[in-house]
Write a protein that holds these residues in place. Structure first.
Motif, short mmCIF file in Angstrom:
data_model
loop_
_atom_site.label_atom_id
_atom_site.label_comp_id
_atom_site.label_asym_id
_atom_site.label_seq_id
_atom_site.Cartn_x
_atom_site.Cartn_y
_atom_site.Cartn_z
N THR A 249 0.90 -1.15 0.03
CA THR A 249 -0.02 -0.10 -0.07
C THR A 249 0.83 1.37 0.09
N HIS A 250 1.78 1.23 0.66
CA HIS A 250 2.84 2.09 0.94
C HIS A 250 3.36 2.55 -0.78
N ALA A 251 3.75 1.64 -1.39
CA ALA A 251 4.55 1.68 -2.53
C ALA A 251 3.37 2.33 -3.57
N ILE B 116 -9.70 14.15 5.22
CA ILE B 116 -9.06 13.97 4.31
C ILE B 116 -8.37 15.25 3.48
N ALA B 117 -9.45 16.08 3.39
CA ALA B 117 -8.67 17.11 2.55
C ALA B 117 -7.79 17.85 3.07
N ARG C 57 -9.37 5.29 9.61
CA ARG C 57 -9.82 4.03 9.99
C ARG C 57 -10.37 3.95 11.57
N VAL C 58 -9.34 4.81 12.48
CA VAL C 58 -9.64 4.84 13.83
C VAL C 58 -10.76 5.72 14.18
N ASP D 36 4.51 8.50 3.59
CA ASP D 36 4.44 8.35 5.08
C ASP D 36 3.29 9.00 5.63
N HIS D 37 3.19 9.99 5.12
CA HIS D 37 2.02 10.90 5.65
C HIS D 37 0.67 10.46 5.31
N LEU D 38 0.61 9.82 4.06
CA LEU D 38 -0.67 9.63 3.80
C LEU D 38 -0.97 8.20 4.35
N MET D 39 0.03 7.23 4.51
CA MET D 39 -0.19 6.17 5.44
C MET D 39 -0.64 6.23 6.64
N THR D 40 -0.07 7.49 7.35
CA THR D 40 -0.45 7.57 8.77
C THR D 40 -2.16 8.24 8.81
N ALA D 41 -2.16 9.20 7.67
CA ALA D 41 -3.63 9.72 7.53
C ALA D 41 -4.61 8.47 7.31
N MET D 42 -4.31 7.38 6.57
CA MET D 42 -5.22 6.39 6.16
C MET D 42 -5.45 5.60 7.47
#
Length: 195
Positions: free
Chosen positions: A130-132, A184-185, A168-169, A158-164
């Protein structure tokens, strides 16, 4: 209960995956898997193997639910739109109110810190996939000018993975679709170019 003529391994695996997605590896009992699948212990084992094998298959099954995302992102007109499509789909899942859609077996499994090297490696591999995918879309956007190039693609991914993961939380607190879209915006605002 024994397997009947209507037994569908794919459909049953979806049911098994849903239990693991919602309850985690350690939190899932064989009785819960039996109840969800409608199969007895021996039929489950015959179809999928032991609990570890079922979980590994469930990881693949849950990941396959997002298999079309790569094609959807690649068909976007630019890298920024590819990332928007990813997060729009995530927002739909998070706002669904369905734990099987807003939960992520990979994120949950990594946080659960399952004491099994094979499982940890599989989860890490899926996380890296997913990161890739996100990093590739960022790099594409930087190349086509739709994503700011002042940060490294790695750092933005990395930032987007953290946001994802955070989304979910948040979905577990049921904040509503409008709030998720605002988050998300804000998360995607780091991608904006000055033009």
């Amino acid at each position: 209960m024994s397997r009947g003529k209507s037994f569908s391994p794919a459909a049953t695996l979806q049911q098994v995956a849903d239990v693991f997605v919602e309850r985690g590896y350690d939190g899932t009992s064989l009785a819960q898997l039996e109840a969800a699948s409608g199969l007895g212990k021996q039929s489950l084992y015959n179809a999928f193997g032991d609990k570890k094998a079922m979980y590994l298959a469930a990881v693949e099954c849950a990941a396959a639910r997002w298999a079309g995302m790569r094609a959807l992102m690649q068909s976007a007109p630019d890298g920024r739109q590819a990332l928007q499509r990813f997060f729009d789909a995530l927002a739909q899942d998070c706002a669904s109110g369905n734990a099987q859609r807003y939960s992520c077996i990979v994120s949950a499994g990594l946080l659960e810190d399952i004491d099994d090297q094979d499982i940890q490696q599989r989860l890490l591999s899926k996380w890296q996939d997913t990161h890739a995918l996100l990093k590739s879309a960022v790099a594409r956007g930087q190349a086509d000018g739709s994503v700011a190039s002042s940060s490294r693609a790695q750092d933005l991914a990395d930032h987007l993975m953290t946001a994802m993961s955070g989304l979910r939380v948040m979905a577990r607190t049921q904040p509503g679709a409008a709030r998720l879209k605002r988050v998300i915006a804000q998360a995607l605002s780091v991608l904006e170019t000055s033009a």
